[in-house]
Scaffold this motif. Structure first.
Motif, PDB file in Angstrom:
ATOM      1  N   ALA A  88       0.828  -1.203   0.000  1.00 54.21           N
ATOM      2  CA  ALA A  88       0.000   0.000   0.000  1.00 54.21           C
ATOM      3  C   ALA A  88       0.866   1.258   0.000  1.00 54.21           C
ATOM      4  O   ALA A  88       1.994   1.249   0.508  1.00 54.21           O
ATOM      5  N   PRO A  89       0.361   2.365  -0.552  1.00 55.57           N
ATOM      6  CA  PRO A  89       1.063   3.646  -0.409  1.00 55.57           C
ATOM      7  C   PRO A  89       1.284   3.950   1.071  1.00 55.57           C
ATOM      8  O   PRO A  89       0.411   3.674   1.906  1.00 55.57           O
ATOM      9  N   ALA A  90       2.443   4.523   1.408  1.00 55.65           N
ATOM     10  CA  ALA A  90       2.787   4.686   2.821  1.00 55.65           C
ATOM     11  C   ALA A  90       3.517   5.997   3.080  1.00 55.65           C
ATOM     12  O   ALA A  90       4.268   6.495   2.235  1.00 55.65           O
ATOM     13  N   LEU A  91       3.281   6.520   4.272  1.00 57.88           N
ATOM     14  CA  LEU A  91       3.951   7.714   4.782  1.00 57.88           C
ATOM     15  C   LEU A  91       4.534   7.383   6.145  1.00 57.88           C
ATOM     16  O   LEU A  91       3.857   6.799   6.994  1.00 57.88           O
ATOM     17  N   ARG A 136       8.045  10.471   3.234  1.00 53.64           N
ATOM     18  CA  ARG A 136       8.630  10.708   4.549  1.00 53.64           C
ATOM     19  C   ARG A 136       8.367  12.134   5.031  1.00 53.64           C
ATOM     20  O   ARG A 136       8.195  13.062   4.235  1.00 53.64           O
ATOM     21  N   GLY A 137       8.365  12.278   6.341  1.00 51.54           N
ATOM     22  CA  GLY A 137       8.318  13.582   6.984  1.00 51.54           C
ATOM     23  C   GLY A 137       9.054  13.492   8.308  1.00 51.54           C
ATOM     24  O   GLY A 137       9.338  12.393   8.791  1.00 51.54           O
ATOM     25  N   GLU A 138       9.361  14.614   8.899  1.00 49.39           N
ATOM     26  CA  GLU A 138      10.026  14.621  10.202  1.00 49.39           C
ATOM     27  C   GLU A 138       9.610  15.862  10.969  1.00 49.39           C
ATOM     28  O   GLU A 138       9.482  16.951  10.391  1.00 49.39           O
ATOM     29  N   VAL A 139       9.386  15.693  12.265  1.00 48.24           N
ATOM     30  CA  VAL A 139       9.002  16.818  13.117  1.00 48.24           C
ATOM     31  C   VAL A 139      10.022  16.937  14.261  1.00 48.24           C
ATOM     32  O   VAL A 139      10.590  15.939  14.701  1.00 48.24           O
ATOM     33  N   GLY A 179      -1.192  16.143   3.246  1.00 51.48           N
ATOM     34  CA  GLY A 179      -0.467  16.074   1.979  1.00 51.48           C
ATOM     35  C   GLY A 179      -0.462  14.665   1.411  1.00 51.48           C
ATOM     36  O   GLY A 179      -0.608  14.449   0.200  1.00 51.48           O
ATOM     37  N   PHE A 180      -0.286  13.685   2.287  1.00 54.65           N
ATOM     38  CA  PHE A 180      -0.306  12.283   1.876  1.00 54.65           C
ATOM     39  C   PHE A 180      -1.681  11.900   1.342  1.00 54.65           C
ATOM     40  O   PHE A 180      -1.802  11.269   0.280  1.00 54.65           O
ATOM     41  N   LEU A 181      -2.735  12.305   2.052  1.00 53.80           N
ATOM     42  CA  LEU A 181      -4.084  11.990   1.602  1.00 53.80           C
ATOM     43  C   LEU A 181      -4.378  12.663   0.263  1.00 53.80           C
ATOM     44  O   LEU A 181      -5.047  12.078  -0.605  1.00 53.80           O
ATOM     45  N   ALA A 182      -3.892  13.878   0.081  1.00 55.22           N
ATOM     46  CA  ALA A 182      -4.095  14.571  -1.195  1.00 55.22           C
ATOM     47  C   ALA A 182      -3.395  13.834  -2.330  1.00 55.22           C
ATOM     48  O   ALA A 182      -3.918  13.745  -3.448  1.00 55.22           O
ATOM     49  N   SER A 183      -2.219  13.282  -2.045  1.00 50.77           N
ATOM     50  CA  SER A 183      -1.509  12.526  -3.085  1.00 50.77           C
ATOM     51  C   SER A 183      -2.273  11.261  -3.458  1.00 50.77           C
ATOM     52  O   SER A 183      -2.279  10.856  -4.631  1.00 50.77           O
TER      53      SER A 183
END
Length: 344
Positions: A279-282, A310-313, A333-337
């Motif tokens: 599945a697409p993943a973040l 990927r992201g980082e906080v 952003g992931f959901l929009a993609s």
């Protein structure tokens, strides 16, 4: 729609329940109002970690509902309003994946796929559901918890790794698995549970010392001195304590007693080569997370059949509360993609 974070007994939440494998689960549903969309775009199931509750996603659920998604947040097995069996064998990720599938079916009526989100242990479970139920998962996003694929090599205990200087940041898990915490906290003792939760949620002593570290776990000589958590308000902490008083600590800590059982369960997956997430993943890392440092996710991309986002906080392990706007931004952003991909 009001996108402020959920509060205890929030009117925007509908509590539902179902029984699966003989255990009754309670879960929250936050639905988008009809003024935003006639029907939800998709169903998102958010899976919390330790020592959290479904309430741990309080900053994300209203925002995702505002975006048009039906948000489902279970109290996981052992926690809050869900049953808490004493047998650790009931808490394996394979069985819990089946439970998530049952919740998804109850909410969607077997009508389609769901999007999964996870944090901490909830992240570990969110990565496993698409392995055991690939047909169910449309996409998955996880905060803090890196993905480790199933293996069919020789099982090595966590003690063995730590003795060789590997995974020393998981030393606290040995304490949690041994039973020390329940023994020290007592049976449903509101005072000690409150101190435990204050400690886990970043509280410190008057001298600024923590009552927990990742190599040793709870520092029992300090945790009773810990003052209020900087992450959880008094009203929120009262809610956590009340929910923990339903079952005590055994259920949540049973998750830490399943390491070898999970390994054995997953050998057939490894033997069959079913180790990659389709599945697409973040994945969202937290740069100051001492339990799950971002370095643990190095090379993760090779375990996904689609490009891993990927992201980082800049937070500790409690990214959902410390950087809600940034976390929500990565997720949206992931959901929009996903939406763009579905239109191609």
């Amino acid at each position: 729609m009001d996108t402020s974070k959920l509060v205890p007994n929030d009117s925007r939440v509908e509590w539902r329940s179902l029984t699966t494998r003989g255990h009754t689960y309670s879960y929250q549903v936050v639905a988008p109002p009809s003024s935003i969309c006639a029907a939800p775009k998709d169903t998102i199931i958010l899976i919390h970690g330790f020592p959290d509750l479904s309430f741990g996603w309080r900053n994300q659920a209203p925002y995702l509902a505002f975006l048009g998604y039906r948000v489902v947040i279970p109290d996981l097995l052992g926690y809050g309003r869900t049953d808490a069996p004493e047998d650790p064998a009931e808490y394996t990720l394979k069985k819990l994946s089946d439970d998530v599938a049952a919740i998804a079916a109850a909410v969607t009526g077997n009508s389609g796929q769901v999007i999964l989100g996870g944090h901490d242990w909830g992240g570990a479970l969110a990565w496993r559901v698409p392995l055991w139920h690939p047909e169910l998962v449309k996409a998955v996003f996880v905060v803090c918890t890196p993905y480790s694929p199933p293996s069919n090599s020789t099982y090595l205990s966590l003690e063995t790794f730590i003795e060789h200087g590997i995974l020393t940041n998981f030393g606290y898990q040995l304490q949690f698995a041994r039973g020390d915490v329940e023994a020290k906290l007592g049976d449903k003792n509101a005072t000690t549970i409150r101190q435990f939760l204050r400690t886990m949620f970043g509280g410190t002593t008057p001298d600024g010392e923590p009552g927990f570290n990742t190599t040793k776990g709870i520092l029992f000589d300090k945790y009773m001195e810990v003052r209020g958590s900087p992450l959880v308000s008094t009203a929120e902490m009262d809610y956590y304590v009340d929910e923990y008083m339903r079952h005590g600590m055994v259920g949540p800590l049973n998750w830490y007693r399943t390491r070898e059982m999970n390994f054995e369960d997953e050998i057939p997956l490894a033997d069959a080569g079913k180790t990659k997430i389709d599945a697409p993943a973040l994945f969202i890392a937290a740069s100051k997370d001492t339990a799950l440092p971002p370095s643990m996710s190095e090379g993760m991309e090779s375990n996904f059949t689609q490009p891993l986002q990927r992201g980082e906080v800049p937070t500790s392990h409690w990214a959902l509360e410390q950087a809600p706007a940034q976390v929500n931004g990565y997720i949206s952003g992931f959901l929009a993609s996903l939406a763009r991909e579905s239109k191609l």
